[in-house]
Structures are given as structure tokens and as C-alpha cells.
Scaffold this active site. Structure first.
Site, PDB file in Angstrom:
ATOM      1  CE  LYS A 114      -2.270  -0.789   3.862  1.00  0.00           C
ATOM      2  NZ  LYS A 114      -1.628  -2.024   4.331  1.00  0.00           N
TER       3      LYS A 114
ATOM      4  NE  ARG B  18      -4.200  -1.372  10.084  1.00  0.00           N
ATOM      5  CZ  ARG B  18      -3.124  -0.759   9.619  1.00  0.00           C
ATOM      6  NH1 ARG B  18      -3.172   0.496   9.299  1.00  0.00           N
ATOM      7  NH2 ARG B  18      -2.005  -1.421   9.438  1.00  0.00           N
TER       8      ARG B  18
ATOM      9  NE  ARG C  76       6.726  -3.631   5.076  1.00  0.00           N
ATOM     10  CZ  ARG C  76       5.652  -3.067   5.648  1.00  0.00           C
ATOM     11  NH1 ARG C  76       5.753  -2.448   6.779  1.00  0.00           N
ATOM     12  NH2 ARG C  76       4.507  -3.144   5.073  1.00  0.00           N
TER      13      ARG C  76
ATOM     14  NE  ARG D 205       6.758  -0.682  10.788  1.00  0.00           N
ATOM     15  CZ  ARG D 205       5.708  -0.609   9.966  1.00  0.00           C
ATOM     16  NH1 ARG D 205       5.832  -0.041   8.784  1.00  0.00           N
ATOM     17  NH2 ARG D 205       4.546  -1.088  10.316  1.00  0.00           N
TER      18      ARG D 205
ATOM     19  NE  ARG E 266       1.798  -4.832  11.397  1.00  0.00           N
ATOM     20  CZ  ARG E 266       2.727  -4.337  10.587  1.00  0.00           C
ATOM     21  NH1 ARG E 266       3.950  -4.840  10.581  1.00  0.00           N
ATOM     22  NH2 ARG E 266       2.439  -3.351   9.778  1.00  0.00           N
TER      23      ARG E 266
HETATM   24  P1  AMP Z   1       0.862   0.390   9.248  1.00  0.00           P
HETATM   25  O1  AMP Z   1       2.154   1.054   9.015  1.00  0.00           O
HETATM   26  O2  AMP Z   1      -0.274   1.013   8.482  1.00  0.00           O
HETATM   27  O3  AMP Z   1       0.922  -1.097   9.071  1.00  0.00           O
HETATM   28  O4  AMP Z   1       0.490   0.646  10.789  1.00  0.00           O
HETATM   29  C1  AMP Z   1       1.308   0.184  11.838  1.00  0.00           C
HETATM   30  C2  AMP Z   1       0.525   0.047  13.119  1.00  0.00           C
HETATM   31  O5  AMP Z   1      -0.078   1.321  13.477  1.00  0.00           O
HETATM   32  C3  AMP Z   1      -0.651  -0.905  13.082  1.00  0.00           C
HETATM   33  O6  AMP Z   1      -0.266  -2.245  13.297  1.00  0.00           O
HETATM   34  C4  AMP Z   1      -1.530  -0.360  14.207  1.00  0.00           C
HETATM   35  O7  AMP Z   1      -1.015  -0.716  15.481  1.00  0.00           O
HETATM   36  C5  AMP Z   1      -1.358   1.135  14.056  1.00  0.00           C
HETATM   37  N1  AMP Z   1      -2.374   1.697  13.125  1.00  0.00           N
HETATM   38  C6  AMP Z   1      -2.148   2.297  11.923  1.00  0.00           C
HETATM   39  N2  AMP Z   1      -3.293   2.692  11.341  1.00  0.00           N
HETATM   40  C7  AMP Z   1      -4.281   2.315  12.199  1.00  0.00           C
HETATM   41  C8  AMP Z   1      -5.703   2.418  12.182  1.00  0.00           C
HETATM   42  N3  AMP Z   1      -6.344   2.975  11.146  1.00  0.00           N
HETATM   43  N4  AMP Z   1      -6.385   1.903  13.235  1.00  0.00           N
HETATM   44  C9  AMP Z   1      -5.766   1.347  14.291  1.00  0.00           C
HETATM   45  N5  AMP Z   1      -4.438   1.213  14.376  1.00  0.00           N
HETATM   46  C10 AMP Z   1      -3.686   1.694  13.344  1.00  0.00           C
END
Ligand code: AMP
Length: 211
Positions: A13, A88, A123, A156, A167
Site C-alpha cells: 500500500k 481499518r 523491510r 520495525r 497483524r
Molecule cells: P501500518 O504502518 O499502516 O501497518 O500501521 C502500523 C501500526 O499502526 C498498526 O499495526 C496499528 O497498530 C497502528 N495503526 C495504523 N493505522 C491504524 C488504524 N487505522 N487503526 C488502528 N491502528 C492503526
């Protein structure tokens, strides 16, 4: 163009969002990036989010909805935006609908779980500025060093294998239902992630009907 990108963590994404951002000249809004910046700066939001993010869990809806409301009200979002990582959950999608935003499309990027696990292991992210890399698909010029700021590249914490599994589970349970949600609204388009980034870009353009 007001666009949502849906997809499992590691589906690409972020990469596609960057390409589309350049093409349409609109900002990418990544809740994950906003939260990680807050973590790095040790703000109240960062402290609140840490326990969730480190375990691969979602940050509570009310926290991310607040972040998005504030961000979408900024001037640079007036002509459109790409949401990467929001919504999400169904309550987050409902909250977005209540903000009276007319979405153009919701693009789901599909990648099989086995592929995701394999990809996530490559990553890397700069510990200082947050720039992202991939050992295979987007390597840094100098090994383990950020091209932008010379910071150290790290894995990360939430990209570690056990957290990735969690996740993925969370994605299937809480986020995947949004495909049906937006399909019912006639907004969903689907692109299949390919081995090469350029091929996924072609799929994404085709799905969005742009050249
Ligand atoms: P990402 O980089 O989008 O995979 O986000 C990393 C982490 O941030 C996720 O595993 C969640 O813990 C938190 N996070 C990001 N976006 C959201 C969202 N829309 N709702 C809840 N948690 C989020």
C-alpha cells in the site's frame, strides 16, 4: 481523487500510495506513519499507541479517528488524498462516512499471506527519519544506511515475524470486512500484487481506470 488503499500489512500500500500521490499530486495520509512519528517524538499519542503497535494490535478507534479528522481538515487535502492504513475497522469507516467525504474509489491490493510473511522479512526503516526500504525491492545505496539522512536502517519492531502473524490475523478479522462494506457502496476495485513493483503499478492503474 479521494482514495482509500486497503490491503494486508506488507501488501504494498505504501509503495503504491507514493506512486499515486505523485501521479495525482495529492498527499498520502498514513495513520501508521503518523503514529510512528509520534512514537519517535515520544508525544502523548506515541506513548498511548506504543503498547498496541508493538504487539501488532490496532490502536483504539477513537484515537485514530481523532488523528484523521485533524489531518483531513488541513489545506493540502482539499483537492484529494490517499488514505493508507485508514480505515481499518467498520467503526472507523463509519466515522469517515460521517465526515461527509465523498470517496472516489477504494482500492484493495491482494497478496497471499505466505508472500506477505516473506516480504516483510526484507523491510527496513530509518531509525532517524522514517524513510522506508526493502532489501530486495528498494535497497538503500549504502548497506544499512538511509539514503536521505545517513540514519541507521532497522527492522520495525512490528515487522518481526511473530508480530507479523498477529497483524495478519488482525487484518483478516477486523479490516478485511471493509472490502464487503465498500463493495456494497459500489466503490471497491481490486488489484493483485505482483512480484515486481512496476507490474503491480500497472495492475493498480488498470483497476483505477487511469493510464
Ligand atoms: P501500518 O504502518 O499502516 O501497518 O500501521 C502500523 C501500526 O499502526 C498498526 O499495526 C496499528 O497498530 C497502528 N495503526 C495504523 N493505522 C491504524 C488504524 N487505522 N487503526 C488502528 N491502528 C492503526
Amino acid at each position: 481523487m479521494k482514495l482509500i488503499l486497503l490491503g494486508a500489512p506488507g501488501a504494498g500500500k505504501g509503495t503504491q500510495a507514493e506512486v499515486l500521490s505523485e501521479k495525482f499530486d495529492i498527499p498520502v495520509i498514513s495513520t501508521g506513519e503518523i503514529i510512528r512519528n509520534a512514537l519517535r517524538q515520544e508525544t502523548t499519542l506515541g506513548k498511548q499507541a506504543k503498547e498496541y503497535i508493538d504487539k501488532g494490535l490496532l490502536v483504539p478507534d477513537n484515537v485514530v479517528i481523532g488523528i484523521i479528522q485533524e489531518r483531513l481538515n488541513q489545506d493540502d487535502c482539499r483537492n484529494g488524498f490517499i488514505l493508507d492504513g485508514f480505515p481499518r475497522t467498520v467503526p472507523q469507516a463509519d466515522a469517515l462516512a460521517e465526515m461527509n467525504i465523498t470517496l472516489d474509489k477504494v482500492l484493495a491490493i491482494e497478496v497471499a499471506d505466505e508472500k506477505i510473511v516473506q516480504r516483510m522479512s526484507g523491510r527496513r526503516q530509518c531509525a532517524k527519519c522514517g524513510a522506508t526500504y526493502h532489501l530486495q525491492y528498494k535497497p538503500p545505496v549504502k548497506e544499512s544506511i538511509c539514503n536521505v539522512c545517513d540514519g541507521e536502517l532497522i527492522v520495525r519492531k512490528d515487522d518481526e515475524p511473530e508480530t507479523v502473524q498477529k497483524r495478519l490475523e488482525v487484518y483478516h478479522e477486523q479490516t478485511e470486512p471493509l472490502k464487503e462494506y465498500y463493495k456494497d457502496k459500489g466503490l471497491l476495485v481490486v488489484a493483485y500484487g505482483q512480484e515486481e513493483i512496476k507490474d503491480t503499478i500497472s495492475e493498480v492503474f488498470k483497476a483505477l481506470g487511469v493510464g
